[in-house]
Design a protein around this motif. Structure first.
Motif, PDB file in Angstrom:
ATOM      1  N   ILE A 107      41.817  16.789  64.532  1.00  0.00           N
ATOM      2  CA  ILE A 107      43.233  16.759  63.817  1.00  0.00           C
ATOM      3  C   ILE A 107      44.333  16.183  64.461  1.00  0.00           C
ATOM      4  O   ILE A 107      44.889  15.530  63.770  1.00  0.00           O
ATOM      5  N   ILE A 114      51.659  21.796  60.578  1.00  0.00           N
ATOM      6  CA  ILE A 114      50.291  22.087  59.987  1.00  0.00           C
ATOM      7  C   ILE A 114      49.715  23.488  60.276  1.00  0.00           C
ATOM      8  O   ILE A 114      48.777  24.041  59.570  1.00  0.00           O
ATOM      9  N   GLU A 115      50.148  24.085  61.531  1.00  0.00           N
ATOM     10  CA  GLU A 115      49.692  25.232  62.011  1.00  0.00           C
ATOM     11  C   GLU A 115      50.325  26.409  61.067  1.00  0.00           C
ATOM     12  O   GLU A 115      49.599  27.490  61.130  1.00  0.00           O
ATOM     13  N   MET A 152      46.717  22.521  56.045  1.00  0.00           N
ATOM     14  CA  MET A 152      45.444  22.645  56.676  1.00  0.00           C
ATOM     15  C   MET A 152      44.012  22.629  56.102  1.00  0.00           C
ATOM     16  O   MET A 152      43.190  21.989  56.296  1.00  0.00           O
TER      17      MET A 152
END
Ligand code: PA5
Length: 463
Positions: free
Chosen positions: A25, A244-245, A251
């Protein structure tokens, strides 16, 4: 009441070597940042993103129309295909009783029965008239382009039938949903005086569920369309963050993108709820048509896309899961789970003398379906097959609105990562154009010549 994405079982530290590493990622950071920036800069041209906020007028018009007409009709019939049918089906199936049409009217909240005629299968359309009376039905012709042969042919058949039976009042039984300017349907609607709702011009079929394409059929089924839009707004807020978390749709797209690059060409969607079965159908079109592209945005030939497969838990545990567990590592599995089902059924305490059955006594079906999901997740994990789970606290208008919008954002973001135009469908247009040419539609002479020049079939290969 927010939906969540659990992707533990995609990560290598859980699923092993066929999974995704945090470093995979991190390595994508430049592309992820560029995609996130594009989602912001293109927001104005992604007109579907504003639908949670700008449909108030449309909702008012829809509600007034539904209130005025619903008592006089027994059946509401959608005539549409692709993005003009899958969304209405998915939302109706998610929210309403699965046996909705069989319920007495008062248990349908006084709303008419609901049907969708999407295919041009002559048997299916003929049989529709064995269960509805056209004189007591309202036909909603839905087509963004206003020219799709399947939908327009259904419209022509039904218009003639209604006019033969009802004369001038036939037009009260037809309502159109289409572009306000382009296409044949709007011309016909204006000329013949049909009630019409408009699809905003910048919104394409598969992103149109939160326009009158989906809102009108939903309202005719007693569905709270304002809650649907509010749910989409909740997801818009969640998915407007760059991190993105914290952004489940980004995600979801990133993990599928990495999986695709690792050779996982198949994305299986497996809801553990019959009510969400058609949501997987709707998603399949969104993912396939948006991302399956021959050319990237720079005109390079790329032939990309991930094949969406629809599956249903627990039913397909007894059909597909053997393949998902022990077959090739070419898939990522997406479960959709429901925390709180709308009904609870307890299995009676029978056969306590038979150990193979006694253990079921006193267990609820709710526990059984949730446990089976957990067990299937585990079986996949054990054989190293990446899987993730989207959880709905319960299935209602708000969470369904969230889910629709979640998938739309994920698809647009995946389009940015893949560097393809997620909003066109040249492959679909090619098929549409070939059909027009075969029927001799004016303007398609060149296409007809192209078709006529295709190699003749060899009898040798027909046995
Ligand atoms: O997503 C799309 O654009 C397509 O799947 C269309 O929805 C489908 O082809 C039907 O088109 P129309 O609504 O123009 O009849």
């Amino acid at each position: 009441m927010k939906i969540t994405l659990d992707y533990n079982n995609v990560m290598t530290n859980y699923v092993g070597r066929y999974g995704v590493k945090e470093s995979d990622i991190a390595a994508l950071n430049p592309q992820i940042n560029a995609a996130a920036a594009a989602m912001k800069s293109k927001r104005a041209i992604m007109a579907w993103r504003d639908l949670p906020y700008n449909q108030a007028e449309a909702v008012k018009g829809i509600k007034a129309y539904v209130d005025g007409i619903k008592d006089s009709i027994d059946a509401f019939v959608v005539l549409g295909i692709g993005g003009s049918a899958l969304g209405p089906m998915a939302v109706q199936q998610a929210i309403n009783n699965p046996y909705y049409n069989e319920l007495p009217r008062n248990r349908r909240g006084g709303f008419p029965k609901f049907y969708v005629a999407d295919n041009v299968d002559p048997e299916k359309l003929a049989y529709l008239f064995t269960v509805i009376e056209p004189e007591k039905s309202l036909f909603n012709v839905i087509t963004k382009s206003g020219s799709t042969s399947e939908t327009m042919s259904q419209f022509m058949i039904i218009k003639e039938l209604l006019e033969n039976r009802l004369g001038k009042s036939a037009k009260e039984h037809i309502v159109c949903t289409t572009d306000s300017e382009k296409g044949n349907l709007i011309k016909i609607a204006k000329r013949e005086g049909y009630k019409t709702f408009y699809i905003p011009s910048a919104i394409g079929g598969r992103f149109s569920e939160l326009t009158p394409v989906g809102l009108l059929p939903a309202a005719f089924c007693g569905i709270d369309i304002e809650s649907l839009l509010k749910g989409a707004a909740v997801m818009d807020e969640i998915c407007s963050v760059d991190s993105i978390e914290k952004n489940p749709a980004y995600m979801f797209a990133i993990l599928n993108y990495i999986a695709l690059n690792q050779g996982k060409n198949i994305s299986v969607m497996m809801p553990y709820a019959d009510s969400l079965k058609y949501m997987a159908d709707w998603f399949a079109q969104l993912w396939a048509e948006s991302l399956g592209k021959r050319y990237d945005v720079n005109g390079n030939e790329v032939w990309v896309g991930q094949t969406p497969v629809k599956s249903l838990g627990v039913t397909d545990q007894h059909s597909q899961v053997q393949l998902y567990t022990e077959g090739p590592s070419d898939k990522i599995i997406v479960f959709i789970s429901v925390e709180q089902y709308r009904e609870t059924i307890t299995i009676p305490r029978l056969y306590s003398d038979i150990p193979g059955l006694g253990f079921l006594g006193g267990v609820t079906q709710n526990q059984l379906i949730q446990t089976e999901l957990m067990a299937t997740e585990y079986a996949l994990l054990k054989s190293g097959k990446p899987n993730m789970t989207i959880t709905l606290p319960e299935v209602n208008e708000n969470t369904v609105g969230q889910l629709l919008y979640f998938f739309e954002i994920a698809t647009a973001f995946a389009g940015e990562l893949l560097q393809v135009n997620a909003f066109d469908q040249p492959g679909v247009e090619e098929g549409k154009n070939a059909a027009y040419a075969m029927f001799g539609r004016p303007g398609y002479e060149e296409k007809k010549r192209e078709l006529d020049a295709r190699p003749a079939k060899n009898e040798k290969y027909i046995i």
